[in-house]
Design an enzyme around this catalytic site. Structure first.
Site, PDB file in Angstrom:
ATOM      1  CE  LYS A   1      39.324  47.119  37.111  1.00 40.27           C
ATOM      2  NZ  LYS A   1      39.887  46.133  36.124  1.00 40.27           N
TER       3      LYS A   1
ATOM      4  CG  ASP B   1      36.262  42.982  32.374  1.00 40.44           C
ATOM      5  OD1 ASP B   1      36.361  42.860  33.617  1.00 40.44           O
ATOM      6  OD2 ASP B   1      37.182  42.687  31.585  1.00 40.44           O
ATOM      7  CB  SER B   2      33.416  40.589  36.718  1.00 39.10           C
ATOM      8  OG  SER B   2      33.015  41.780  37.361  1.00 39.10           O
TER       9      SER B   2
ATOM     10  CD  GLU C   1      41.627  39.705  39.479  1.00 34.51           C
ATOM     11  OE1 GLU C   1      41.466  40.770  38.860  1.00 34.51           O
ATOM     12  OE2 GLU C   1      40.878  38.715  39.322  1.00 34.51           O
TER      13      GLU C   1
ATOM     14  CD  GLU D   1      41.865  42.722  32.729  1.00 34.23           C
ATOM     15  OE1 GLU D   1      42.641  41.980  32.092  1.00 34.23           O
ATOM     16  OE2 GLU D   1      40.774  42.334  33.181  1.00 34.23           O
TER      17      GLU D   1
ATOM     18  CG  ASP E   1      37.003  46.521  34.365  1.00 32.32           C
ATOM     19  OD1 ASP E   1      38.164  46.941  34.182  1.00 32.32           O
ATOM     20  OD2 ASP E   1      36.749  45.356  34.750  1.00 32.32           O
TER      21      ASP E   1
HETATM   22  N1  LIG Z   1      32.149  36.129  39.957  1.00 33.76           N
HETATM   23  C1  LIG Z   1      33.388  36.531  39.635  1.00 33.76           C
HETATM   24  N2  LIG Z   1      34.251  36.841  40.621  1.00 33.76           N
HETATM   25  C2  LIG Z   1      35.518  37.266  40.339  1.00 33.76           C
HETATM   26  O1  LIG Z   1      36.279  37.576  41.283  1.00 33.76           O
HETATM   27  C3  LIG Z   1      35.916  37.364  38.979  1.00 33.76           C
HETATM   28  C4  LIG Z   1      34.966  37.061  37.975  1.00 33.76           C
HETATM   29  N3  LIG Z   1      33.716  36.638  38.325  1.00 33.76           N
HETATM   30  N4  LIG Z   1      35.254  37.210  36.653  1.00 33.76           N
HETATM   31  C5  LIG Z   1      36.473  37.885  36.277  1.00 33.76           C
HETATM   32  C6  LIG Z   1      37.561  37.510  37.176  1.00 33.76           C
HETATM   33  C7  LIG Z   1      37.968  36.048  37.076  1.00 33.76           C
HETATM   34  N5  LIG Z   1      38.483  35.800  38.393  1.00 33.76           N
HETATM   35  C8  LIG Z   1      38.932  34.539  38.845  1.00 33.76           C
HETATM   36  C9  LIG Z   1      38.281  33.394  38.428  1.00 33.76           C
HETATM   37  C10 LIG Z   1      38.693  32.163  38.901  1.00 33.76           C
HETATM   38  C11 LIG Z   1      39.772  32.073  39.770  1.00 33.76           C
HETATM   39  C12 LIG Z   1      40.185  30.713  40.252  1.00 33.76           C
HETATM   40  O2  LIG Z   1      39.350  29.842  40.348  1.00 33.76           O
HETATM   41  N6  LIG Z   1      41.444  30.481  40.565  1.00 33.76           N
HETATM   42  C13 LIG Z   1      41.878  29.175  41.052  1.00 33.76           C
HETATM   43  C14 LIG Z   1      42.164  28.233  39.892  1.00 33.76           C
HETATM   44  C15 LIG Z   1      43.302  28.676  39.050  1.00 33.76           C
HETATM   45  C16 LIG Z   1      43.449  27.996  37.714  1.00 33.76           C
HETATM   46  O3  LIG Z   1      42.460  27.805  36.981  1.00 33.76           O
HETATM   47  O4  LIG Z   1      44.604  27.692  37.378  1.00 33.76           O
HETATM   48  C17 LIG Z   1      43.099  29.323  41.954  1.00 33.76           C
HETATM   49  O5  LIG Z   1      43.267  28.443  42.816  1.00 33.76           O
HETATM   50  O6  LIG Z   1      43.838  30.287  41.818  1.00 33.76           O
HETATM   51  C18 LIG Z   1      40.416  33.231  40.171  1.00 33.76           C
HETATM   52  C19 LIG Z   1      39.985  34.457  39.707  1.00 33.76           C
HETATM   53  C20 LIG Z   1      38.318  36.960  39.229  1.00 33.76           C
HETATM   54  N7  LIG Z   1      37.228  37.695  38.595  1.00 33.76           N
HETATM   55  C1  LIG Z   2      37.493  42.050  40.029  1.00 36.48           C
HETATM   56  C2  LIG Z   2      37.631  43.423  39.486  1.00 36.48           C
HETATM   57  C3  LIG Z   2      38.927  44.055  39.847  1.00 36.48           C
HETATM   58  C4  LIG Z   2      37.373  43.481  38.003  1.00 36.48           C
HETATM   59  O1  LIG Z   2      38.208  43.818  37.185  1.00 36.48           O
HETATM   60  C5  LIG Z   2      36.035  43.108  37.522  1.00 36.48           C
HETATM   61  O2  LIG Z   2      35.131  42.883  38.345  1.00 36.48           O
HETATM   62  O3  LIG Z   2      35.850  43.043  36.295  1.00 36.48           O
HETATM   63 MG   LIG Z   3      37.624  43.464  35.178  1.00 41.18          MG
END
Ligand SMILES: Nc1nc(=O)c2c([nH]1)NC[C@@H]1CN(c3ccc(C(=O)N[C@@H](CCC(=O)O)C(=O)O)cc3)CN21
Ligand SMILES: CC(C)C(=O)C(=O)O
Ligand SMILES: [Mg+2]
Length: 269
Positions: free
Chosen positions: A111, A42-43, A179, A113, A81
């Site tokens: 999948k 779903d990303s 994750e 969540e 997903d």
């Molecule tokens: N391009 C892309 N890659 C991904 O891995 C992904 C997506 N999109 N979309 C769905 C989710 C969202 N995900 C994410 C998005 C941002 C952070 C992130 O920036 N985390 C930081 C900031 C945390 C906060 O905002 O508090 C961190 O330091 O953990 C982590 C996972 C992982 N997934």
């Molecule tokens: C990052 C993976 C696990 C996911 O759920 C997604 O791409 O939507």
């Molecule tokens: Mg997902």
């Protein structure tokens, strides 16, 4: 053809490679590169569809993308997903939405969540023949509540993830995505389970790894701190498209070999 049984049996022996894919072209490439599992994530909401979260993604969008990926993936396992609120609202509707991915779209598994609310649904789906991959830790469909930060960092939260992991294994899930959790938690969950864990931002001790394909290719405007860019497709696309534009503007394209003439059409007036 990779089956859910093959993936389950890779736990503890062969590292499982999983990558997202949202179209047949990318699925063909990932398949030919030997990726084991293609996740129609779903990303796609963040990537191809241009939203700032995964929340607006629909069942129809995932079904359509799953069809494309399944047509491109000759060998890889295809996992759909399930989008936000496509499961968990109502049992019959949940089963219908998940079943549609396998029955109509060509997925091998779905999948979800996961949380306390998905234990029974996982059991029901598996009972009906719809294989389920679980997903714990950061679950972006809960971003309104949790944000995108690390999960499972306190002893209480870690115990809850470990407990839910066990309950989803008991419910029949064939694999578990972890994750954005501490590596030492992911390692202990991996030890505790007999089904494979597939990590994203969860350290090197999981049975497999997953990343979003746009992040791997270097197509994302922003990517999470735990992802790694293995290419620069944005740069390559920019070069190719700029080259095309410049060639049209300079008259260099199309050249004679890109067109054709028909003699009898000379002097129409
Ligand atoms: N391009 C892309 N890659 C991904 O891995 C992904 C997506 N999109 N979309 C769905 C989710 C969202 N995900 C994410 C998005 C941002 C952070 C992130 O920036 N985390 C930081 C900031 C945390 C906060 O905002 O508090 C961190 O330091 O953990 C982590 C996972 C992982 N997934
Ligand atoms: C990052 C993976 C696990 C996911 O759920 C997604 O791409 O939507
Ligand atoms: Mg997902």
């Amino acid at each position: 053809m990779t089956t859910v049984r093959d993936v389950r049996e890779m736990a503890g022996s062969t590292p499982i490679t999983m990558l997202t894919a949202y179209d047949a072209t990318t699925a063909r490439v990932a398949n030919d590169a030997g990726i084991d599992v293609l996740l129609v994530g779903d990303s796609v909401g963040n990537t191809d569809l241009g939203y700032d979260s995964t929340l607006p993604v629909t069942v129809d969008e995932i079904a359509s993308r799953t069809g494309a990926v399944a047509r491109g993936a000759a060998d890889a396992l295809v996992v759909a997903d399930m989008p936000f609120l496509s499961f968990g609202v109502d049992d019959a509707e949940s089963v219908r939405n998940c079943g549609r991915m396998v029955k109509e779209a060509g997925a091998d598994a779905v999948k979800l969540e996961s949380g306390p609310h998905t234990v029974e649904l996982t059991e029901r789906l598996v009972e009906l023949g719809v294989p389920v991959m679980a997903h714990l830790g950061l679950t972006p469909q809960r971003m309104k509540e949790t944000g995108y930060g690390r999960q499972g960092t306190t002893r209480d939260d870690a115990h809850e993830i470990l407990d839910l992991a066990r309950r989803h294994e008991d419910a029949g899930a064939f694999a578990l995505v972890l994750e954005h959790v501490p590596a030492n938690l992911a390692a202990q969950v991996t030890d505790a389970l007999s089904i494979p864990t597939i990590g994203i931002g969860a350290g090197g001790d999981c049975d497999g790894q997953v990343l979003v394909v746009d992040d791997v290719l270097g197509l994302s405007e922003r990517s999470p701190p735990f992802s790694k860019q293995f290419g620069d497709l944005r740069g390559e696309m920019l070069d190719a498209v700029s080259g095309y534009r410049e060639a049209v503007e300079s008259g260099e394209f199309p050249a004679e070999e890109h067109g054709h003439t028909a003699d009898e059409l000379d002097e129409l007036y």
